[in-house]
Motif scaffolding. Sequence first.
Motif, PDB file in Angstrom:
ATOM      1  N   ASP A   1      -5.488  -4.914  10.912  1.00  0.00           N
ATOM      2  CA  ASP A   1      -4.357  -4.678  10.028  1.00  0.00           C
ATOM      3  C   ASP A   1      -4.743  -3.890   8.779  1.00  0.00           C
ATOM      4  O   ASP A   1      -3.919  -3.224   8.159  1.00  0.00           O
ATOM      5  CB  ASP A   1      -3.722  -6.003   9.600  1.00  0.00           C
ATOM      6  CG  ASP A   1      -3.086  -6.727  10.774  1.00  0.00           C
ATOM      7  OD1 ASP A   1      -2.685  -6.042  11.743  1.00  0.00           O
ATOM      8  OD2 ASP A   1      -2.986  -7.957  10.727  1.00  0.00           O
ATOM      9  N   LEU A   2      -6.019  -3.968   8.397  1.00  0.00           N
ATOM     10  CA  LEU A   2      -6.477  -3.267   7.210  1.00  0.00           C
ATOM     11  C   LEU A   2      -6.942  -1.841   7.503  1.00  0.00           C
ATOM     12  O   LEU A   2      -7.232  -1.092   6.588  1.00  0.00           O
ATOM     13  CB  LEU A   2      -7.625  -4.033   6.539  1.00  0.00           C
ATOM     14  CG  LEU A   2      -7.260  -5.392   5.952  1.00  0.00           C
ATOM     15  CD1 LEU A   2      -8.495  -6.076   5.414  1.00  0.00           C
ATOM     16  CD2 LEU A   2      -6.208  -5.257   4.868  1.00  0.00           C
TER      17      LEU A   2
ATOM     18  N   ARG B   1      -9.674  -3.018  -2.252  1.00  0.00           N
ATOM     19  CA  ARG B   1     -10.437  -3.069  -1.014  1.00  0.00           C
ATOM     20  C   ARG B   1     -11.922  -2.995  -1.329  1.00  0.00           C
ATOM     21  O   ARG B   1     -12.363  -2.118  -2.082  1.00  0.00           O
ATOM     22  CB  ARG B   1     -10.053  -1.909  -0.103  1.00  0.00           C
ATOM     23  CG  ARG B   1     -10.731  -1.996   1.239  1.00  0.00           C
ATOM     24  CD  ARG B   1      -9.804  -1.611   2.331  1.00  0.00           C
ATOM     25  NE  ARG B   1     -10.417  -1.975   3.602  1.00  0.00           N
ATOM     26  CZ  ARG B   1     -10.387  -1.204   4.648  1.00  0.00           C
ATOM     27  NH1 ARG B   1      -9.746  -0.079   4.619  1.00  0.00           N
ATOM     28  NH2 ARG B   1     -10.967  -1.597   5.754  1.00  0.00           N
TER      29      ARG B   1
ATOM     30  N   TYR C   1       0.874  -1.170   0.000  1.00  0.00           N
ATOM     31  CA  TYR C   1       0.000   0.000   0.000  1.00  0.00           C
ATOM     32  C   TYR C   1       0.909   1.218   0.000  1.00  0.00           C
ATOM     33  O   TYR C   1       1.675   1.440   0.931  1.00  0.00           O
ATOM     34  CB  TYR C   1      -0.930   0.002   1.211  1.00  0.00           C
ATOM     35  CG  TYR C   1      -1.845   1.197   1.247  1.00  0.00           C
ATOM     36  CD1 TYR C   1      -2.820   1.369   0.277  1.00  0.00           C
ATOM     37  CD2 TYR C   1      -1.718   2.166   2.225  1.00  0.00           C
ATOM     38  CE1 TYR C   1      -3.652   2.473   0.293  1.00  0.00           C
ATOM     39  CE2 TYR C   1      -2.549   3.270   2.256  1.00  0.00           C
ATOM     40  CZ  TYR C   1      -3.514   3.424   1.280  1.00  0.00           C
ATOM     41  OH  TYR C   1      -4.334   4.510   1.287  1.00  0.00           O
TER      42      TYR C   1
ATOM     43  N   ILE D   1      -8.359 -11.105   2.216  1.00  0.00           N
ATOM     44  CA  ILE D   1      -7.984 -10.862   3.606  1.00  0.00           C
ATOM     45  C   ILE D   1      -9.193 -10.196   4.233  1.00  0.00           C
ATOM     46  O   ILE D   1      -9.586  -9.091   3.838  1.00  0.00           O
ATOM     47  CB  ILE D   1      -6.749  -9.956   3.736  1.00  0.00           C
ATOM     48  CG1 ILE D   1      -5.527 -10.611   3.105  1.00  0.00           C
ATOM     49  CG2 ILE D   1      -6.492  -9.628   5.201  1.00  0.00           C
ATOM     50  CD1 ILE D   1      -4.283  -9.740   3.143  1.00  0.00           C
TER      51      ILE D   1
ATOM     52  N   THR E   1       2.138   0.255   4.216  1.00  0.00           N
ATOM     53  CA  THR E   1       2.138  -1.076   4.818  1.00  0.00           C
ATOM     54  C   THR E   1       2.299  -2.120   3.729  1.00  0.00           C
ATOM     55  O   THR E   1       2.185  -1.813   2.538  1.00  0.00           O
ATOM     56  CB  THR E   1       0.858  -1.326   5.638  1.00  0.00           C
ATOM     57  OG1 THR E   1       1.018  -2.517   6.404  1.00  0.00           O
ATOM     58  CG2 THR E   1      -0.357  -1.455   4.746  1.00  0.00           C
ATOM     59  N   SER E   2       2.569  -3.332   4.144  1.00  0.00           N
ATOM     60  CA  SER E   2       2.657  -4.431   3.179  1.00  0.00           C
ATOM     61  C   SER E   2       2.076  -5.688   3.802  1.00  0.00           C
ATOM     62  O   SER E   2       2.106  -5.862   5.018  1.00  0.00           O
ATOM     63  CB  SER E   2       4.112  -4.677   2.761  1.00  0.00           C
ATOM     64  OG  SER E   2       4.852  -5.207   3.845  1.00  0.00           O
ATOM     65  N   PHE E   3       1.518  -6.504   2.958  1.00  0.00           N
ATOM     66  CA  PHE E   3       1.033  -7.828   3.348  1.00  0.00           C
ATOM     67  C   PHE E   3       1.851  -8.823   2.550  1.00  0.00           C
ATOM     68  O   PHE E   3       1.929  -8.722   1.323  1.00  0.00           O
ATOM     69  CB  PHE E   3      -0.460  -7.971   3.031  1.00  0.00           C
ATOM     70  CG  PHE E   3      -1.315  -6.966   3.751  1.00  0.00           C
ATOM     71  CD1 PHE E   3      -1.671  -7.168   5.074  1.00  0.00           C
ATOM     72  CD2 PHE E   3      -1.748  -5.818   3.124  1.00  0.00           C
ATOM     73  CE1 PHE E   3      -2.442  -6.243   5.744  1.00  0.00           C
ATOM     74  CE2 PHE E   3      -2.520  -4.882   3.780  1.00  0.00           C
ATOM     75  CZ  PHE E   3      -2.867  -5.106   5.101  1.00  0.00           C
ATOM     76  N   GLN E   4       2.486  -9.780   3.253  1.00  0.00           N
ATOM     77  CA  GLN E   4       3.412 -10.686   2.584  1.00  0.00           C
ATOM     78  C   GLN E   4       3.076 -12.139   2.862  1.00  0.00           C
ATOM     79  O   GLN E   4       2.624 -12.479   3.936  1.00  0.00           O
ATOM     80  CB  GLN E   4       4.837 -10.388   3.044  1.00  0.00           C
ATOM     81  CG  GLN E   4       5.252  -8.974   2.744  1.00  0.00           C
ATOM     82  CD  GLN E   4       6.660  -8.688   3.173  1.00  0.00           C
ATOM     83  OE1 GLN E   4       7.534  -9.544   3.049  1.00  0.00           O
ATOM     84  NE2 GLN E   4       6.903  -7.488   3.679  1.00  0.00           N
ATOM     85  N   ASP E   5       3.326 -12.963   1.856  1.00  0.00           N
ATOM     86  CA  ASP E   5       3.167 -14.408   1.963  1.00  0.00           C
ATOM     87  C   ASP E   5       4.457 -15.072   1.493  1.00  0.00           C
ATOM     88  O   ASP E   5       4.597 -15.421   0.320  1.00  0.00           O
ATOM     89  CB  ASP E   5       1.990 -14.888   1.115  1.00  0.00           C
ATOM     90  CG  ASP E   5       1.819 -16.391   1.158  1.00  0.00           C
ATOM     91  OD1 ASP E   5       2.372 -17.037   2.066  1.00  0.00           O
ATOM     92  OD2 ASP E   5       1.143 -16.934   0.265  1.00  0.00           O
TER      93      ASP E   5
END
Length: 101
Positions: free
Chosen positions: A95-96, A70, A44, A90, A53-57
Amino acid sequence: AKSTKPFSLLWLGYQTNLLRYLIGRFVPMKLVEHLVPKYGMVLYINDQGKIITSFQDPNGTIALISEAQRHPKTGDLWMGSHSNPYMAIIRNNKDLDVLKS
């Protein structure tokens, strides 16, 4: 083979424009996708280009993400890919909250 470390063939192939062109032109995308490491990430970024922020897998369960959006009513983050036959979600959680504008 699933590494982009300096001695991998894929890393070597992307060092020059000619090799990059030839790989992109003649190697099927499914083969290239199989050779690169599986890793999922959504960033983001604000209007100034700063990463918020970041969302990681890192396990690659949800890899090759090409778009994230979103949901306007639920606040869930929907992620899609040109190569995956599914959508990843998600669910709305704390967190969002940083994504609210």
